[in-house]
Design an enzyme around this catalytic site. Structure first.
Site, PDB file in Angstrom:
ATOM      1  N   CYS A 205     -22.941  -8.892 -37.232  1.00  0.00           N
ATOM      2  CA  CYS A 205     -22.582  -8.306 -35.939  1.00  0.00           C
ATOM      3  C   CYS A 205     -23.615  -7.248 -35.548  1.00  0.00           C
ATOM      4  CB  CYS A 205     -21.189  -7.691 -36.025  1.00  0.00           C
ATOM      5  SG  CYS A 205     -20.630  -6.956 -34.481  1.00  0.00           S
TER       6      CYS A 205
ATOM      7  N   GLU B  98     -23.823  -8.386 -27.487  1.00  0.00           N
ATOM      8  CA  GLU B  98     -23.709  -9.693 -28.136  1.00  0.00           C
ATOM      9  C   GLU B  98     -22.320 -10.281 -27.946  1.00  0.00           C
ATOM     10  OE1 GLU B  98     -24.513  -9.585 -32.280  1.00  0.00           O
ATOM     11  OE2 GLU B  98     -26.501  -8.722 -32.046  1.00  0.00           O
TER      12      GLU B  98
END
Length: 361
Positions: free
Chosen positions: A340, A91
């Site tokens: 996250c 990511e």
């Protein structure tokens, strides 16, 4: 598997072109094409010979990442899911701040730190990212703006994505050198922040590097008992050892340290913990800054919930009254997979479900 051309520092690029029988200035030309003109193929480097372009194609790729998913938030935050050449997923997050465009990069596939509140560690570390794979994240985010004709430039970097940056120390340092280089992206070192969960020996090493990159420490608790219960790394690097390294860093660099503190309801967010934190910071108060972070709930860690605003404010007020510099962090991307590692883990979960469905229709 060919490496990314972004893996090469400028000096290494100069050495490479000399080995190919070319003049040293060709390295400057290649870097200009990569970082100023931001081309996506070697064929676009029109002032290079066909022979040199063939050698570049034979040994390197420009972009090692494949864009899988892009999520855009109403507040301008953009979350990217990239696929690496080996099929692994990472990511990257773009945040539109008042001071410019900030990109949060990932440094590892998975994470072994094992924080009990974090979705990044749901999948254990598979491997480190190399320098080129970290740089490529920024280049693809910049491409996102270039393709839209928006004259905006990535100006700030936070190394706070999936993984522990100091567990991938050499690649991360090389990444800093590449993006800081005046001939490349020329992102100022003071516009770069690296966050560690507390690898004390690496904090000392980082102090000795003499770089101007900002340091943040994921603290999240003011005592060993609590910190060990939510961050297993504290068993290896307890607060005493961690703060000895932090004090060494401050003495060596005279630079401020940011402490990240995620607010977990009735776990670490009481006034009692705030007072403990002020005591912990008393010797370095002038060069410390506390960032209170609202928690983004993760379904796999449903034992935790977000602290109510009144508890966050009480914690904040306690710190301020004791003279501790602090802020409640502005939230970004709350209407998308904000935590996250959340986009990655949710995507992998869906991919597994599709695979099972295909086998058992």
């Amino acid at each position: 598997m060919k490496p990314s051309i972004h893996s090469l520092a400028h000096q290494t690029m100069q050495e490479w072109v000399l080995e190919q029988g070319e003049k040293k200035f060709r390295a400057d030309q290649i870097w200009e094409w990569l970082y100023r003109k931001r081309v996506q193929s070697f064929e676009e480097m029109t002032n290079l010979s066909k022979d040199l372009i063939a050698k570049l194609n034979d040994q390197f790729v420009v972009n090692p990442l494949k864009q899988r998913i892009v999520q855009e938030s109403a507040d301008g935050t953009v979350k990217y899911l990239f696929e690496l050449p080996d099929g692994m997923l990472i990511e990257t997050v773009l945040m539109c701040q008042h001071y410019g465009l900030s990109v949060c990069v990932t440094t590892q596939v998975g994470c072994n730190i094992g924080c009990t509140f974090c979705s990044s560690g749901l999948i254990k570390k598979q491997r480190d990212l190399n320098n080129g794979e970290i740089v490529a994240q920024i280049m693809l985010v910049q491409k996102y703006f270039d393709e839209r004709g928006q004259d905006e430039r990535v100006s700030h970097i936070v190394v706070m994505g999936i993984g522990e940056p100091f567990d991938n120390y050499n690649n991360v340092l090389n990444f800093f050198r590449t993006i800081n280089d005046d001939k490349g992206m020329a992102i100022g070192a003071r516009h770069i922040t690296v966050s560690t969960s507390g690898l004390a020996h690496k904090i000392r090493d980082f102090a000795d590097e003499g770089v101007q990159v900002n340091l943040a420490v994921s603290l999240h608790a003011p005592n060993n008992e609590l910190r060990s219960s939510i961050m297993k790394i504290n068993r290896a690097f307890p607060i005493e050892k961690l703060f000895a390294a932090i004090e060494y860093y401050i003495e060596t660099t005279n630079r401020r340290v940011t402490f990240e503190y995620i607010m977990l309801n009735e776990v670490n967010d009481g006034v009692e913990q705030a007072l403990e934190l002020t005591e912990l910071l008393k010797n370095i108060k002038k060069l410390s800054y506390v960032n209170l972070i609202p928690y983004n709930p993760v379904s796999e860690h449903d034992q935790y919930s977000r602290s109510p605003k009144e508890r966050v404010l009480a914690f904040y007020d306690t710190l301020k009254k004791k003279g501790v510099n602090c802020v409640v962090r502005q939230e970004h991307g709350t209407d998308i997979d904000a935590a996250c590692g959340q986009l990655r883990s949710n995507t992998m979960k869906r991919d597994r479900q599709k695979a099972v469905a295909a086998v058992n229709p």
